[in-house]
Design a protein around this motif. Structure first.
Motif, PDB file in Angstrom:
ATOM      1  N   SER A   1       0.823  -1.213   0.000  1.00  0.00           N
ATOM      2  CA  SER A   1       0.000   0.000   0.000  1.00  0.00           C
ATOM      3  C   SER A   1       0.856   1.261   0.000  1.00  0.00           C
ATOM      4  CB  SER A   1      -0.938   0.003   1.208  1.00  0.00           C
ATOM      5  OG  SER A   1      -0.221  -0.010   2.426  1.00  0.00           O
TER       6      SER A   1
ATOM      7  N   TRP B   1      -6.012   7.859  -2.969  1.00  0.00           N
ATOM      8  CA  TRP B   1      -6.874   7.277  -1.955  1.00  0.00           C
ATOM      9  C   TRP B   1      -7.275   8.303  -0.898  1.00  0.00           C
ATOM     10  CZ3 TRP B   1      -7.955   3.073  -4.333  1.00  0.00           C
ATOM     11  CH2 TRP B   1      -6.982   2.395  -5.056  1.00  0.00           C
TER      12      TRP B   1
ATOM     13  N   SER C   1      -4.620  -1.690   5.512  1.00  0.00           N
ATOM     14  CA  SER C   1      -3.408  -1.114   6.081  1.00  0.00           C
ATOM     15  C   SER C   1      -3.727   0.098   6.950  1.00  0.00           C
ATOM     16  CB  SER C   1      -2.455  -0.716   4.948  1.00  0.00           C
ATOM     17  OG  SER C   1      -1.268  -0.185   5.448  1.00  0.00           O
TER      18      SER C   1
ATOM     19  N   LEU D   1      -5.498  -3.306  -4.593  1.00  0.00           N
ATOM     20  CA  LEU D   1      -4.751  -2.265  -3.892  1.00  0.00           C
ATOM     21  C   LEU D   1      -5.676  -1.438  -2.998  1.00  0.00           C
ATOM     22  CD1 LEU D   1      -2.060  -0.897  -3.406  1.00  0.00           C
ATOM     23  CD2 LEU D   1      -2.486   0.556  -5.396  1.00  0.00           C
ATOM     24  N   GLU D   2      -6.881  -1.172  -3.478  1.00  0.00           N
ATOM     25  CA  GLU D   2      -7.846  -0.435  -2.665  1.00  0.00           C
ATOM     26  C   GLU D   2      -8.152  -1.203  -1.375  1.00  0.00           C
ATOM     27  OE1 GLU D   2     -12.211   1.765  -3.234  1.00  0.00           O
ATOM     28  OE2 GLU D   2     -11.327   0.606  -4.870  1.00  0.00           O
TER      29      GLU D   2
ATOM     30  N   LYS E   1      -1.146   3.964  -6.890  1.00  0.00           N
ATOM     31  CA  LYS E   1      -1.961   3.208  -7.830  1.00  0.00           C
ATOM     32  C   LYS E   1      -1.327   3.252  -9.217  1.00  0.00           C
ATOM     33  CE  LYS E   1      -6.661   3.150  -9.664  1.00  0.00           C
ATOM     34  NZ  LYS E   1      -7.978   3.810  -9.597  1.00  0.00           N
TER      35      LYS E   1
ATOM     36  N   VAL F   1      -4.989  -0.960   0.872  1.00  0.00           N
ATOM     37  CA  VAL F   1      -4.887   0.375   1.474  1.00  0.00           C
ATOM     38  C   VAL F   1      -5.851   0.507   2.649  1.00  0.00           C
ATOM     39  CG1 VAL F   1      -5.368   2.829   1.078  1.00  0.00           C
ATOM     40  CG2 VAL F   1      -4.003   1.550  -0.567  1.00  0.00           C
TER      41      VAL F   1
END
Length: 586
Positions: free
Chosen positions: A292, A381, A368, A361-362, A296, A365
Motif C-alpha cells: 500500500s 486514496w 493497512s 490495492l484499494e 496506484k 490500502v
C-alpha cells in the motif's frame, strides 16, 4: 515520424500477465480499427464496467495492438481524487522528446524536462501539452475516471480538432456518456459467460484433472458472476492447495456467501479478498500490506521491494534459508496467488517488476489504514488521518501545502519508514526530523539540497537509503556513521566517488551505483573493499590511477553480483589487468 515515447510508457503497457483479455478479441479489433483508421478530430472510446471486469486489461490490449500506429502515446491514472496538474505532468513526461539535460545527469528520457514540468502551474502545463501534441497523431489512455467534472477538466486541457485517439475507462455510464457523442463508441463490459469464465479459471489454476469434482468446481466458477478479478483471485487461493482433495474445493465454495452468484457487489469482492488475505501466513500479510506504500498504477521493482521488506524486519531466516531467499519466496508466493501480477521479466526469467490491480490495492490500502500499518498522504486514496502514532509514512503526489497541513496533525515521533513519490515541489523539511528512520526512499526526488542531505546522514538507524535518480554529486563524510546501513542505492545520479568513511559500513549488503545514461561510474576504492558483507556491487569504475590495489577485492568473499561500467587505462600488459581477472574469477 518516429514515435515519441519513454521506456515507462511501454513498461506499463505490458502489465497484463494474462496475455489477451478473455472473450474480447472481436471488440478489440473493431474498436482498434476505428481508433486508428477514422479521419477528422479526436476519437474517444469509453470502456465501462464494474471494477474487476477487465477494463484496464482491454485498454492495454488496444494499446499493445495498435499503439505503434501513433506518433505519441501515454497511459495515466485519473482515479477518484483527480489531481489535474499531476495527470498533465504524467502525460507530458511520456510524450515529450527524449533529452539528456546538460550537467544534470538525466536518464535520457523525460527527466531532462523534469524541472520545467514540475515548476509549471496548471495553465502552463495545458499550454505545454497542447504544444507537444499539436499536429501529432496521439494515443492517450486515461484510466479510471470517476466523475463527469473530472472528464470535463481533462478534456478541456487537450488539443481540440487535432488528430488523436483517447481511450477512457470508467465504472460509470454517466462519465462514458460525457466522453462520447455516439453510443456506439461506448463499450459496456459484461460479466464473462460461464464457458469463458471456466477457460480463464483453469488457465490460472493448472488443474490436471478438471473433470474431478466437476459439480463443485462449476459451482465455484458460477458463484463469481463472471468477474475476472474474482476468478483469478480464487484460482490463486486454490493453487496453493492439493487439488486432488475435494475437501479443499468444498471449503472454498462454502466460505463464500451464497448471494455472490446473484449479485456480485463491491462487498462481495471484498469478501473474496478477505478470504485470500486471511489465508496468508502472518509474515506474508505484512509483506502484502506493505504494497500500500506504492501509488496506484505503479510498477514495483522486485529487488527494491524485497530489500525494503528485509530492512523493515518482516523477513527472518527460515528452514535453513537466508533472509534474501525467504524474501524471494514471499514475493513468489504473492505472484503465485495472483495477488500481484508480473509486469516485466529479466533475462533470467525472474519477475523484474510487478503491479497490483487497483481493486486489490484499494482493499490493501483500507486494511493497512485500519491496522495503522501504513499512513498515506495525497495520491488517489481518501484515507483518514491516523489517531495513533505513525509508523510508516508514504507521501504521494499532492499540493505541498496540503501535505504540510496533514502531517502537522500527525504524531511522527515513531516514524521508521518514509517514502516520497512524485516530485513534491518543496520537499518538506519536517520529513527529516525523525532520527529513528530505518527506511528512507527518495528515488526520483530532484530537489534534494545539501541541507537535507546533511540531515539524512544524521539518521543513524537507517538500514535502507535510496537516492536513485536524484541530482546529487557528493555525499557527506558522515555516511560512515550509518553503521546499520544495508542498502545504498545511488544509481542514475552524478556520484562518481564515495567518502573514505564508507569503509566503516560493515553491514552494507547492496551498494548500487553508476549511471547508464551518462556513462558515469562509481570509482572502486580500497574503502569499498572493506565492506566485507557486500553481496551486490553495481556500476563501478576500475582504473589504474584510482584503484591502487585490486587485490583488495578478494576481501569481498560474499559478493554474488558485480557490475563494472568502466575499465580505464588498463591494458593487457598492465599489472592491474593481471590482478583483475583472477579477482573476478574468485
Amino acid at each position: 515520424m518516429s514515435p515519441t515515447t519513454s521506456r515507462t510508457a511501454w513498461t506499463t503497457s505490458r502489465t497484463v500477465s494474462t496475455t489477451s483479455p478473455v472473450g474480447q478479441e472481436d471488440a478489440i479489433m473493431k474498436h482498434g480499427q476505428w481508433l486508428t483508421e477514422s479521419e477528422g478530430g479526436v476519437r474517444v472510446l469509453a470502456i465501462v464496467g464494474f471494477g474487476g471486469l477487465g477494463k484496464t486489461t482491454m485498454a492495454l490490449a488496444l494499446q499493445r495492438r495498435f499503439g505503434e500506429k501513433f506518433d505519441s502515446r501515454a497511459w495515466v491514472q485519473a482515479s477518484q481524487k483527480l489531481n489535474l496538474p499531476s495527470l498533465l505532468r504524467g502525460i507530458l513526461k511520456l510524450v515529450m522528446p527524449q533529452q539528456d539535460p546538460e550537467g544534470k545527469g538525466g536518464r535520457g528520457t523525460s527527466d531532462g524536462h523534469a524541472d520545467g514540468i514540475e515548476g509549471s502551474n496548471e495553465k502552463q502545463l495545458k499550454e505545454k501539452l497542447k504544444e507537444q501534441l499539436k499536429q501529432k497523431n496521439y494515443f492517450l489512455f486515461i484510466d479510471d475516471v470517476w466523475s463527469v467534472s473530472s472528464w470535463q477538466n481533462i478534456w478541456q486541457s487537450l488539443p481540440i480538432n487535432q488528430k488523436g485517439s483517447i481511450v477512457v475507462t470508467t465504472r460509470f455510464k454517466s462519465v462514458a456518456n460525457a466522453c462520447c457523442r455516439q453510443q456506439e463508441h461506448i463499450y459496456m463490459l459484461k460479466p464473462l459467460p460461464h464457458v469463458e469464465s471456466t477457460k480463464l479459471f483453469f488457465e490460472r489454476i493448472h488443474d490436471p484433472n478438471q473433470e474431478n469434482f466437476k459439480e463443485t468446481k462449476d459451482e465455484i466458477i458460477r458463484k463469481y458472476g463472471g468477474l475476472p478479478l474474482a476468478l483469478v483471485a480464487v484460482a490463486g487461493l486454490l493453487a496453493r492447495r492439493d487439488l486432488t482433495e475435494e475437501s479443499h474445493w468444498r471449503t472454498v465454495k462454502e466460505s463464500l456467501n451464497s448471494e455472490l452468484d446473484k449479485n456480485l457487489s463491491p462487498e462481495g469482492v471484498t469478501q473474496i479478498l478477505n478470504l485470500c488475505y486471511n489465508d496468508l501466513p502472518a509474515d506474508q500479510k505484512n509483506c502484502l500490506l506493505y504494497l500500500s506504500i506504492f501509488p496506484k498504477g505503479c510498477s514495483i521493482n522486485r529487488k527494491r521491494l524485497v530489500r525494503r521488506w528485509i530492512s523493515e524486519g518482516f523477513i527472518a531466516e527460515k528452514d535453513g534459508k537466508t533472509v534474501e531467499e525467504v524474501a524471494e519466496d514471499s514475493f513468489n508466493e504473492l505472484i503465485s496467488r495472483n495477488i500481484v501480477r508480473p509486469v516485466e521479466h529479466s533475462t533470467n526469467r525472474k519477475v523484474k517488476t510487478c503491479q497490483v490491480h487497483d481493486m486489490i490495492l484499494e482493499y490493501i490500502v483500507s486494511k493497512s489504514s485500519e491496522e495503522n500499518f501504513i499512513t498515506l498522504v495525497g495520491g488517489h486514496w481518501l484515507t483518514p488521518t491516523p489517531s495513533n502514532k505513525v509508523r510508516r509514512l508514504s507521501l504521494h503526489n499532492s499540493n505541498p501545502e496540503d501535505v504540510k497541513e496533514k502531517i502537522e496533525n500527525m504524531n511522527l515521533s515513531h516514524v521508521r519508514s518514509l517514502t516520497v513519490f512524485e516530485n513534491l515541489h518543496h520537499l518538506p523539511s519536517y520529513s527529516f526530523k525523525s532520527v529513528i528512520l530505518q527506511v528512507l526512499d527518495l528515488e526520483g526526488r530532484k530537489n534534494i539540497n545539501t541541507k537535507q542531505l546533511d540531515k539524512i546522514f544524521k539518521m543513524f538507524q537507517l538500514k535502507y537509503l535510496s537516492l536513485r535518480s536524484t541530482y546529487i554529486k557528493k555525499l557527506p563524510s558522515e555516511i560512515g556513521k550509518l553503521q546499520y546501513l544495508e542498502t545504498l542505492d545511488i544509481r542514475d545520479t552524478n556520484l562518481t566517488e564515495l567518502p573514505s568513511s564508507v569503509g566503516r559500513l560493515q553491514k552494507m549488503v547492496h551498494l548500487l551505483g553508476g549511471n547508464k545514461s551518462t556513462h558515469l561510474a562509481l570509482r572502486f576504492t580500497e574503502e569499498i573493499a572493506k565492506m566485507t558483507a557486500l553481496q551486490t556491487l553495481l556500476g563501478i569504475e576500475i582504473s589504474r590511477g584510482s584503484t591502487p590495489d585490486l587485490g583488495s577485492m578478494h576481501n569481498l568473499t560474499k559478493l554474488k553480483k558485480l557490475s563494472i561500467y568502466s575499465l580505464r587505462d588498463l591494458h593487457t600488459n598492465n599489472n592491474k589487468y593481471d590482478e583483475l581477472l583472477p579477482t573476478i574469477e574468485n
